[in-house]
Design a protein around this motif. Sequence first.
Motif, mmCIF file in Angstrom:
data_model
loop_
_atom_site.group_PDB
_atom_site.id
_atom_site.type_symbol
_atom_site.label_atom_id
_atom_site.label_comp_id
_atom_site.label_asym_id
_atom_site.label_seq_id
_atom_site.Cartn_x
_atom_site.Cartn_y
_atom_site.Cartn_z
ATOM 1 N N PRO A 106 15.901 6.702 13.924
ATOM 2 C CA PRO A 106 16.402 8.021 13.519
ATOM 3 C C PRO A 106 16.434 8.238 12.017
ATOM 4 C CG PRO A 106 17.746 7.130 15.292
ATOM 5 C CD PRO A 106 16.813 6.029 14.866
ATOM 6 N N PHE A 107 16.599 7.178 11.243
ATOM 7 C CA PHE A 107 16.675 7.318 9.791
ATOM 8 C C PHE A 107 15.307 7.569 9.161
ATOM 9 C CE2 PHE A 107 20.448 5.093 11.096
ATOM 10 C CZ PHE A 107 21.441 5.646 10.311
ATOM 11 N N ALA A 108 14.246 7.408 9.949
ATOM 12 C CA ALA A 108 12.903 7.718 9.442
ATOM 13 C C ALA A 108 12.759 9.208 9.160
ATOM 14 C CB ALA A 108 11.848 7.264 10.449
ATOM 15 N N TYR A 109 13.593 10.040 9.793
ATOM 16 C CA TYR A 109 13.531 11.482 9.552
ATOM 17 C C TYR A 109 13.936 11.845 8.124
ATOM 18 C CZ TYR A 109 12.706 12.724 14.435
ATOM 19 O OH TYR A 109 12.144 12.885 15.670
ATOM 20 N N LEU A 110 14.555 10.916 7.402
ATOM 21 C CA LEU A 110 14.924 11.189 6.011
ATOM 22 C C LEU A 110 13.709 11.427 5.137
ATOM 23 C CD1 LEU A 110 17.792 8.577 5.484
ATOM 24 C CD2 LEU A 110 18.018 11.065 5.625
ATOM 25 N N GLN A 111 12.531 10.984 5.603
ATOM 26 C CA GLN A 111 11.321 11.208 4.816
ATOM 27 C C GLN A 111 11.053 12.698 4.622
ATOM 28 O OE1 GLN A 111 7.903 9.046 6.161
ATOM 29 N NE2 GLN A 111 6.521 9.989 4.708
ATOM 30 N N LEU A 112 11.449 13.532 5.598
ATOM 31 C CA LEU A 112 11.234 14.975 5.491
ATOM 32 C C LEU A 112 11.993 15.579 4.313
ATOM 33 C CD1 LEU A 112 10.251 17.741 6.412
ATOM 34 C CD2 LEU A 112 12.035 17.725 8.170
ATOM 35 N N PRO A 113 13.333 15.405 4.201
ATOM 36 C CA PRO A 113 14.013 15.999 3.046
ATOM 37 C C PRO A 113 13.607 15.384 1.710
ATOM 38 C CG PRO A 113 15.529 14.645 4.325
ATOM 39 C CD PRO A 113 14.297 14.804 5.153
ATOM 40 N N VAL A 114 13.337 14.068 1.692
ATOM 41 C CA VAL A 114 12.935 13.441 0.433
ATOM 42 C C VAL A 114 11.584 13.988 -0.026
ATOM 43 C CG1 VAL A 114 12.352 11.273 -0.715
ATOM 44 C CG2 VAL A 114 14.250 11.347 0.902
ATOM 45 N N ALA A 115 10.619 14.090 0.908
ATOM 46 C CA ALA A 115 9.314 14.652 0.561
ATOM 47 C C ALA A 115 9.447 16.112 0.143
ATOM 48 C CB ALA A 115 8.357 14.522 1.738
ATOM 49 N N ALA A 116 10.353 16.841 0.802
ATOM 50 C CA ALA A 116 10.568 18.246 0.444
ATOM 51 C C ALA A 116 11.111 18.369 -0.975
ATOM 52 C CB ALA A 116 11.529 18.892 1.436
ATOM 53 N N ILE A 117 11.995 17.461 -1.360
ATOM 54 C CA ILE A 117 12.522 17.474 -2.725
ATOM 55 C C ILE A 117 11.402 17.285 -3.740
ATOM 56 C CG2 ILE A 117 13.956 16.191 -4.366
ATOM 57 C CD1 ILE A 117 15.901 15.661 -2.033
ATOM 58 N N PHE A 118 10.497 16.328 -3.470
ATOM 59 C CA PHE A 118 9.355 16.122 -4.365
ATOM 60 C C PHE A 118 8.481 17.369 -4.427
ATOM 61 C CE2 PHE A 118 9.721 11.351 -3.511
ATOM 62 C CZ PHE A 118 10.381 11.130 -4.698
ATOM 63 N N GLY A 119 8.237 17.972 -3.260
ATOM 64 C CA GLY A 119 7.397 19.163 -3.228
ATOM 65 C C GLY A 119 7.995 20.314 -4.012
ATOM 66 N N LEU A 120 9.308 20.501 -3.875
ATOM 67 C CA LEU A 120 9.982 21.602 -4.563
ATOM 68 C C LEU A 120 10.112 21.339 -6.065
ATOM 69 C CD1 LEU A 120 12.843 22.205 -1.951
ATOM 70 C CD2 LEU A 120 10.842 23.649 -2.323
ATOM 71 N N ALA A 121 10.489 20.111 -6.430
ATOM 72 C CA ALA A 121 10.792 19.800 -7.824
ATOM 73 C C ALA A 121 9.555 19.527 -8.668
ATOM 74 C CB ALA A 121 11.744 18.602 -7.896
ATOM 75 N N ILE A 122 8.557 18.864 -8.079
ATOM 76 C CA ILE A 122 7.398 18.432 -8.865
ATOM 77 C C ILE A 122 6.235 19.413 -8.753
ATOM 78 C CG2 ILE A 122 5.684 16.593 -9.168
ATOM 79 C CD1 ILE A 122 7.754 14.616 -8.150
ATOM 80 N N PHE A 123 5.975 19.890 -7.531
ATOM 81 C CA PHE A 123 4.792 20.724 -7.317
ATOM 82 C C PHE A 123 5.108 22.211 -7.222
ATOM 83 C CE2 PHE A 123 3.796 16.515 -5.556
ATOM 84 C CZ PHE A 123 2.658 16.208 -6.287
ATOM 85 N N GLY A 124 6.366 22.581 -7.386
ATOM 86 C CA GLY A 124 6.737 23.989 -7.377
ATOM 87 C C GLY A 124 6.541 24.675 -6.040
ATOM 88 N N GLU A 125 6.627 23.917 -4.950
ATOM 89 C CA GLU A 125 6.481 24.522 -3.626
ATOM 90 C C GLU A 125 7.743 25.316 -3.270
ATOM 91 O OE1 GLU A 125 5.502 21.503 -0.789
ATOM 92 O OE2 GLU A 125 3.930 20.624 -2.040
ATOM 93 N N THR A 126 7.626 26.157 -2.269
ATOM 94 C CA THR A 126 8.756 26.950 -1.815
ATOM 95 C C THR A 126 9.133 26.548 -0.394
ATOM 96 O OG1 THR A 126 7.277 28.699 -1.018
ATOM 97 C CG2 THR A 126 8.141 28.905 -3.272
ATOM 98 N N LEU A 127 10.387 26.751 -0.045
ATOM 99 C CA LEU A 127 10.880 26.450 1.295
ATOM 100 C C LEU A 127 11.160 27.759 2.004
ATOM 101 C CD1 LEU A 127 11.808 24.436 3.425
ATOM 102 C CD2 LEU A 127 14.061 24.410 2.320
#
Length: 288
Positions: free
Chosen positions: A241-262
């Motif tokens: 179940p803790f493998a799902y943490l990859q989603l929010p961590v990857a989302a943080i990188f996408g938002l902060a580094i690549f300027g993606e939107t949610l």
Amino acid sequence: MTQNNTRRGILLMVLFTVIMAVMDALSRYLASEYNVLMVVMIRYWFLLLLVVGLAASKAGGIRRVAQTQQPKLQIFRGFILAAEICVMVLAFTLLGLVQSHAVFVSYPLLIAALSGPLLGEAVGWRRWSAIAFGFLGVIVILQPGSGVFQLSALVPLLAALMFALYGLLTRYVSREDSSETSFFYMGVVGFVVLTPLGLWQWQPMIAADWGWMAALAVAGALGHWVLIKCYEAAEASAVQPFAYLQLPVAAIFGLAIFGETLAVNVAIGAVIVVGAGLFTLWRERLQR
């Protein structure tokens, strides 16, 4: 040596998700500058060193680890994973980290759905309900029939399907082969398949990007090593179940580094998919 230290296993799984999210961010950048096949090929070069090194350290060496009663399945399994990684990295360049991971996180539901017809495992009505609910979340993310839907949104869904097939094949071959044998074929087959394709698509790389490529390769090898140690420390059902943490961590990188939107639909759909996935994992653990 297998242990039973759930706390240590959970910590290692959390570390694994962070490493994988870093690797995905590096893959997104490099694949946007260079050919996807070349990037994944170099990653497999470094992974091969880890695979061969671990096999050589076992009793009996590489010859014993390479022995399998299911060579065709092991080769096909390694090919599916190599292809899935290429497809997922392509999805990063088309959709970004946020939306790609929001769709890809549905792979446990696909594993649960396919485990019945492919492996003969029992799937009760509760798990089928969770699977249907989870794919409702995927539909919310993809928004089929809307003006914003693009065929490229299906790329991470294809990657999720391929990874689910890889997971099911891993379960199947584990009935006769050890985890060391499966890990060996995973790395060797990917190296053999991707090397000629990647060399054919070779592009000159600037010095700075070779540094990022080295970081990607190290992250990939380290991630696999941490995952091995994780499953040595605790049962898979306790840490998965803790493998799902990859989603929010990857989302943080996408938002902060690549300027993606949610987008709102992506956030809602991801919550639905993760919730359904956690329920199926809980039901599987309960049955065990």
